[in-house]
Motif scaffolding. Structure first.
Motif, short mmCIF file in Angstrom:
data_model
loop_
_atom_site.label_atom_id
_atom_site.label_comp_id
_atom_site.label_asym_id
_atom_site.label_seq_id
_atom_site.Cartn_x
_atom_site.Cartn_y
_atom_site.Cartn_z
N PHE A 182 -16.84 -90.58 -22.24
CA PHE A 182 -17.26 -91.58 -21.26
C PHE A 182 -17.67 -92.83 -22.02
O PHE A 182 -18.17 -92.74 -23.15
CB PHE A 182 -18.43 -91.08 -20.41
N LYS A 183 -17.48 -94.00 -21.40
CA LYS A 183 -17.79 -95.23 -22.12
C LYS A 183 -18.18 -96.35 -21.16
O LYS A 183 -17.89 -96.31 -19.96
CB LYS A 183 -16.58 -95.67 -22.95
N THR A 184 -18.84 -97.36 -21.74
CA THR A 184 -19.14 -98.59 -21.00
C THR A 184 -18.86 -99.77 -21.92
O THR A 184 -19.07 -99.70 -23.14
CB THR A 184 -20.60 -98.61 -20.51
N ASN A 185 -18.36 -100.86 -21.33
CA ASN A 185 -17.97 -102.06 -22.07
C ASN A 185 -19.13 -103.05 -22.05
O ASN A 185 -19.49 -103.58 -21.00
CB ASN A 185 -16.71 -102.66 -21.44
N LEU A 186 -19.70 -103.33 -23.22
CA LEU A 186 -20.86 -104.22 -23.30
C LEU A 186 -20.51 -105.66 -22.91
O LEU A 186 -21.38 -106.41 -22.46
CB LEU A 186 -21.44 -104.19 -24.71
N LEU A 187 -19.25 -106.06 -23.07
CA LEU A 187 -18.85 -107.42 -22.67
C LEU A 187 -18.94 -107.57 -21.15
O LEU A 187 -19.36 -108.63 -20.65
CB LEU A 187 -17.42 -107.71 -23.15
N TYR A 188 -18.56 -106.56 -20.41
CA TYR A 188 -18.70 -106.59 -18.96
C TYR A 188 -20.16 -106.44 -18.55
O TYR A 188 -20.62 -107.06 -17.58
CB TYR A 188 -17.85 -105.51 -18.30
N ASP A 189 -20.89 -105.59 -19.29
CA ASP A 189 -22.32 -105.44 -18.98
C ASP A 189 -23.04 -106.78 -19.07
O ASP A 189 -23.96 -107.07 -18.30
CB ASP A 189 -22.96 -104.45 -19.96
N ALA A 190 -22.63 -107.62 -20.02
CA ALA A 190 -23.27 -108.92 -20.21
C ALA A 190 -23.05 -109.86 -19.03
O ALA A 190 -23.81 -110.82 -18.85
CB ALA A 190 -22.77 -109.57 -21.50
N THR A 191 -22.01 -109.61 -18.22
CA THR A 191 -21.75 -110.44 -17.04
C THR A 191 -22.16 -109.73 -15.74
O THR A 191 -21.72 -110.12 -14.67
CB THR A 191 -20.25 -110.80 -16.95
N ALA A 192 -23.00 -108.69 -15.89
CA ALA A 192 -23.49 -107.92 -14.73
C ALA A 192 -22.35 -107.27 -13.95
O ALA A 192 -22.43 -107.10 -12.74
CB ALA A 192 -24.34 -108.79 -13.81
N THR A 193 -21.28 -106.91 -14.67
CA THR A 193 -20.15 -106.23 -14.04
C THR A 193 -20.31 -104.72 -14.22
O THR A 193 -20.43 -104.24 -15.36
CB THR A 193 -18.82 -106.68 -14.66
N VAL A 194 -20.34 -104.01 -13.12
CA VAL A 194 -20.44 -102.55 -13.19
C VAL A 194 -19.12 -102.01 -13.75
O VAL A 194 -18.04 -102.34 -13.23
CB VAL A 194 -20.71 -101.94 -11.80
N ASN A 195 -19.19 -101.22 -14.81
CA ASN A 195 -17.95 -100.72 -15.40
C ASN A 195 -18.17 -99.34 -15.99
O ASN A 195 -19.25 -98.98 -16.44
CB ASN A 195 -17.44 -101.70 -16.47
N LEU A 196 -17.10 -98.57 -15.96
CA LEU A 196 -17.13 -97.21 -16.51
C LEU A 196 -15.72 -96.84 -16.95
O LEU A 196 -14.74 -97.17 -16.27
CB LEU A 196 -17.63 -96.21 -15.47
N GLY A 197 -15.64 -96.17 -18.09
CA GLY A 197 -14.35 -95.71 -18.58
C GLY A 197 -14.41 -94.23 -18.90
O GLY A 197 -15.46 -93.70 -19.29
N VAL A 198 -13.29 -93.57 -18.73
CA VAL A 198 -13.17 -92.16 -19.10
C VAL A 198 -11.90 -92.01 -19.91
O VAL A 198 -10.88 -92.65 -19.62
CB VAL A 198 -13.17 -91.24 -17.86
N GLU A 199 -11.95 -91.20 -20.95
CA GLU A 199 -10.79 -90.97 -21.81
C GLU A 199 -10.66 -89.48 -22.09
O GLU A 199 -11.67 -88.80 -22.33
CB GLU A 199 -10.96 -91.75 -23.12
N PHE A 200 -9.45 -88.98 -22.05
CA PHE A 200 -9.26 -87.55 -22.30
C PHE A 200 -7.98 -87.33 -23.11
O PHE A 200 -7.03 -88.12 -23.05
CB PHE A 200 -9.21 -86.76 -20.99
N ALA A 201 -8.00 -86.26 -23.89
CA ALA A 201 -6.88 -85.96 -24.79
C ALA A 201 -5.75 -85.28 -24.04
O ALA A 201 -5.98 -84.43 -23.17
CB ALA A 201 -7.37 -85.06 -25.92
N VAL A 202 -4.52 -85.65 -24.40
CA VAL A 202 -3.33 -85.00 -23.83
C VAL A 202 -2.43 -84.43 -24.92
O VAL A 202 -1.49 -83.68 -24.63
CB VAL A 202 -2.53 -85.98 -22.95
N ALA A 203 -2.71 -84.77 -26.19
CA ALA A 203 -1.95 -84.28 -27.34
C ALA A 203 -2.81 -84.53 -28.57
O ALA A 203 -3.82 -85.25 -28.49
CB ALA A 203 -0.60 -84.97 -27.45
N PRO A 204 -2.44 -83.95 -29.73
CA PRO A 204 -3.28 -84.13 -30.92
C PRO A 204 -3.58 -85.59 -31.27
O PRO A 204 -4.66 -85.89 -31.77
CB PRO A 204 -2.43 -83.46 -32.02
#
Length: 230
Positions: A62-84
């Motif tokens: 899970f992640k959040t982008n500090l550049l968007y946080d600085a502009t009061a933009t709600v943001n969330l990222g999710v990343e998952f593996a599909v191969a090595p």
């Protein structure tokens, strides 16, 4: 009688002498064979084998982008593996606020991305291909910004209400700063096509242009992410 006692004493003395000689003979035999108390050791305990611990490979984040946080933009990222060496990253941004002075930068943006990690997933260099879709309502933002030869000054004269779709490529690097924590840098270029309606910044916000289309090529992604790994 006295003679019998004397004979018994002589026999006992002889037996004692024989016993002493036999004991000395056994001791000398043991010493010659190297069998002494100091040479006899209890069996050593088996040395403890080191415990090998294998770290569990990271499968999601899970992640959040500090550049968007600085502009009061709600943001969330999710990343998952599909191969090595392949992961899929999906980020979403939402800015519903009207800024002071009536400025608008409201938008909803979703940007899926396929990443190929050079050596190890979630660590080091990666290259990516992404697509994006956005719904926006932006305007009354005076500026002198020009990106790749295209001026954004219209955002200071009109309110633009539209949708955008695009695709691009990106490069990034992930720094491991803790057992389950990364800092991630990413920048990308791409193409965006947008269709919008433009409204004047007057009291009635009258329609200035309808179904206008703009094509854009330039930066399409920038990220300074704080990432929690699973």
């Amino acid at each position: 009688m006295k003679r019998l006692v004397f004979i018994c004493c002589i026999c006992l003395a002889a037996i004692a002498s024989l016993h002493t000689a036999t004991a000395r003979s056994h001791q000398q035999s043991d010493e010659s064979a190297g069998l002494t108390d100091s040479s006899i050791h209890a069996p050593e305990e088996a040395s403890a084998q080191p415990v090998v611990r294998y770290s569990r490979p990271t499968k999601a984040a899970f992640k959040t982008n500090l550049l968007y946080d600085a502009t009061a933009t709600v943001n969330l990222g999710v990343e998952f593996a599909v191969a090595p060496k392949l992961t899929i990253d999906i980020s979403g941004n939402f800015h519903p606020w009207i800024l002071p002075g009536g400025r608008r930068l409201t938008h909803l943006l979703v940007q899926p991305e396929l990443r190929w990690w050079i050596k190890e997933r979630f660590k080091g260099h990666f290259v990516a291909f992404n697509v994006l879709a956005a719904d926006y309502n932006a305007g009354n933002i005076p500026n002198n910004i020009t990106i790749m030869g295209r001026s954004l000054s219209a955002l200071g004269r009109y309110r633009l209400d539209g949708k955008a779709f695009g695709a691009g490529v990106a490069y990034g690097y992930a720094f491991r700063v803790g057992k389950r924590l990364n800092i991630e840098l990413e920048a990308g270029l791409g193409y965006i096509s947008s269709k919008f309606d433009a409204y004047r910044l007057d009291a009635d916000e009258s329609l200035y242009a309808e179904n206008s289309t703009v094509q854009y090529f330039g930066p399409t992604k920038g990220a300074l992410n704080i990432v929690y790994l699973f």
